[in-house]
Write an enzyme that holds these catalytic residues in place. Sequence first.
Site, PDB file in Angstrom:
ATOM      1  N   LYS A 275     -23.073 -47.722   2.302  1.00  0.00           N
ATOM      2  CA  LYS A 275     -22.272 -48.100   1.123  1.00  0.00           C
ATOM      3  C   LYS A 275     -23.107 -49.034   0.240  1.00  0.00           C
ATOM      4  CE  LYS A 275     -19.194 -50.653  -1.314  1.00  0.00           C
ATOM      5  NZ  LYS A 275     -19.449 -51.877  -2.067  1.00  0.00           N
ATOM      6  N   ASP A 291     -23.031 -37.019 -11.972  1.00  0.00           N
ATOM      7  CA  ASP A 291     -21.791 -36.865 -11.202  1.00  0.00           C
ATOM      8  C   ASP A 291     -21.914 -37.637  -9.887  1.00  0.00           C
ATOM      9  OD1 ASP A 291     -19.721 -35.971  -9.606  1.00  0.00           O
ATOM     10  OD2 ASP A 291     -19.914 -33.870 -10.189  1.00  0.00           O
TER      11      ASP A 291
END
Length: 435
Positions: A275, A291
């Site tokens: 993360k 994206d």
Amino acid sequence: MQKTITGFSKLSKSEKIDWIVNSYFRNNNSAKTILMQYWNSDSKLQSLHDEFIENTITNYYLPLGVAPNFLINGQTYTIPMAIEESSVVAAASKAAKFWFDRGGFKAEVISTTKIGQVHFTYDGHTKELISFFNSIKSKFFKDTSSITKSMEKRGGGILDIELRDKTSDLTNYYQLHATFETMDAMGANFINSCLEQFATTLKTEAKAFLTGNIHIIMSILSNYVPDCLVRAEVSCKVEDLTENPDIAPQAFADKFIQAVNIAEIEPYRAVTHNKGIMNGIDAVVLATGNDFRAVEAGVHAYASRNGTYSSLTHAEVNDGVFKFWMEIPLALGTVGGLTSLHPLVKLALEMIGNPSAKELMQIVAVAGLAQNFAALRSLTTTGIQEGHMKMHLMNILNQFEATPEEKETLISHFKTNTVTHSSVVDAINNLRANK
Ligand code: MEV
């Protein structure tokens, strides 16, 4: 209270807002004021943003920051990052400066192949399907020639199409598994258009030549792109790893490597570790109009490719040299999509020298590696909260509507005091009480 509506998309922007304010805010006009506050006064710019999606009611701001001093393959970059988390850009900038003084980052693109699949069922014999596929394979290329023409001119196109027998996993299930080179485009539209044509060709040809029935389920690119890989790396002599007299370089390297090793074998830690990498990656992906959901999905799938979710980064010391590296899949584009439409995306791309997709893959991977380096360095030395809370201080001050004078006093106070939510609240209250 109205909660459902037909024809909402046909309403004007103002009518949409009125319906929302009426339905969810008891006609309280402050909701309308907030929404309208974010409209851009330049109506052309506003309508450009309105038209990116359906049912736009306003703009949603994220800060666009920059992390300077990134030395990548001998070239210096100031990297644009769009993100809301307070410490991310500061951490990237710190890591960039640290490695700038130690030779910078090296990055290389390993491969650029993307994948798309036509999923279908066939209720006849596999052997018959295989020989049918081989006999019509060239037709897939021929029938897509008008779609692939301009991509081929740029050096890309369809690389190969395979028939894959998946009947041992799912009854009658087969795929056309196709590989693509999309050059500087992310390529989603190109790939999906090719795939839909493959499906049409398959269906049409099957009618004439097959005894069984083909049933097309769907045609779509895959966001899992393990063959669209980039590698980023830093290295330096262990003795150059820290200037902090309280931390011995070898001890720092050992602890840092241990932290990476833990993320390699422990999924609970690996998810948080990765993360942190995505903090850097997503911020650049977003700033450059790419994206981030596709990137996230592909990266996490890659992190589990060996059956257990694991660290994307690795570290070692060899012959007195510390090395820290990562290989990740990134399907990015620098043409098409928002790249030439969104003025800030254009500007962000220009800031990093209007890169090719390959160069952007390198820059994005480096941002991820830098972010992970910064996080692990904090975690294994001071702890994460020191830096995190210092950066979060401003959010807490803003929550309490601190004045510029109060901010100045409290920022200076917290240079030498630990920032926690309650310590900041106490300090604000004390300051205000003593006025
Ligand atoms: C926070 O956004 C990211 C970190 O948790 C990453 C990590 O733990 O490595 C600090």
